[in-house]
Design a protein around this motif. Sequence first.
Motif, short mmCIF file in Angstrom:
data_model
loop_
_atom_site.label_atom_id
_atom_site.label_comp_id
_atom_site.label_asym_id
_atom_site.label_seq_id
_atom_site.Cartn_x
_atom_site.Cartn_y
_atom_site.Cartn_z
N HIS A 76 0.84 -1.19 0.00
CA HIS A 76 0.00 0.00 0.00
C HIS A 76 0.88 1.24 0.00
N LEU A 166 -12.21 0.07 4.50
CA LEU A 166 -10.95 0.08 3.75
C LEU A 166 -9.81 -0.48 4.58
N MET A 170 -7.55 -3.64 3.59
CA MET A 170 -6.12 -3.42 3.37
C MET A 170 -5.28 -4.36 4.21
N VAL A 179 -3.69 -0.58 -2.28
CA VAL A 179 -4.39 0.72 -2.18
C VAL A 179 -3.36 1.83 -2.23
#
Length: 315
Positions: A76, A166, A170, A179
Amino acid sequence: MSALAEAAPPTAEIPAAVDLREEFESSGVKDVLAELDRDLIGLAPVKKRIRETAALLLVERARKRMGLAHETPTLHMSFTGNPGTGKTTVAMRMADLLHRLGYIRKGHLVSVTRDDLVGQYIGHTAPKTKEILKKAMGGVLFIDEAYYLYRPENERDYGQEAIEILLQVMENQRDDLVVILAGYAQRMDRFFESNPGFRSRIAHHIDFPDYTDDELFRIAETMLGQQNYHLDNPAAEAMTAYIAKRRGQPHFANARSIRNALDRARLRQANRLFETATGPLDAEALSTISAEDIKASRVFSMPGNKASGLGKGDQ
């Protein structure tokens, strides 16, 4: 020997050594980095970080093949910088790179903003956010201006619900989704301070610098060349002056502002040709941007930082 043992596939042979240069060539990573250099002018520190990330992932893949202890890196990311500095383009190239190296299944990019994730009434946010996540699985989810998800001043805001969903995905599905959060640097810093769960899940923070005047001019030439236009010498001088003036005025958005300026210059060129042409026009006339097409911009008639009449697009 049992039938089960006879049917079992042979264990994959573990190589004694791995040629990283050959891996770099055969994986297609070299092609992705070449596209990045070709498509984006400047951004040297960004390109350096992308190359470093690619090297890390190549080494981790090699370690896995050789049976060494390894853990899939957290991928991420946070892209910070002003508008028009190439964040979306780099995110697309990153999705391609991760796919070629086998870290994501599909390699597609889903680009969203707050409005795509946050609902306007109770029970609306969760299905919206989950639908976007479903589309992004196997690829990269790019959230532009991510700090707008968090609005503590509005107690009836539903952004926090999207944030919690989210964060969970994640963490729990990081092997199938990357992400990338993007936005202005200072606002992103405040966002991370208010949402430490995001900061702990972001491994790569990449800052996108503003383009220099020379880089913006080269971007202008590239954009025009892609559409078979060019600047004559006086227009090139006018464009250089335009860039210097426009940078100090409101709503400057780097390459995005240059694109807007060129669209308007082409509009002026078309009207000039239509109004003044007395006969057939050749390809050179139809393809040349003149100084008057640039200097007609209101940027030249407004004093520096006082050009409050400019909108988000160039005039």
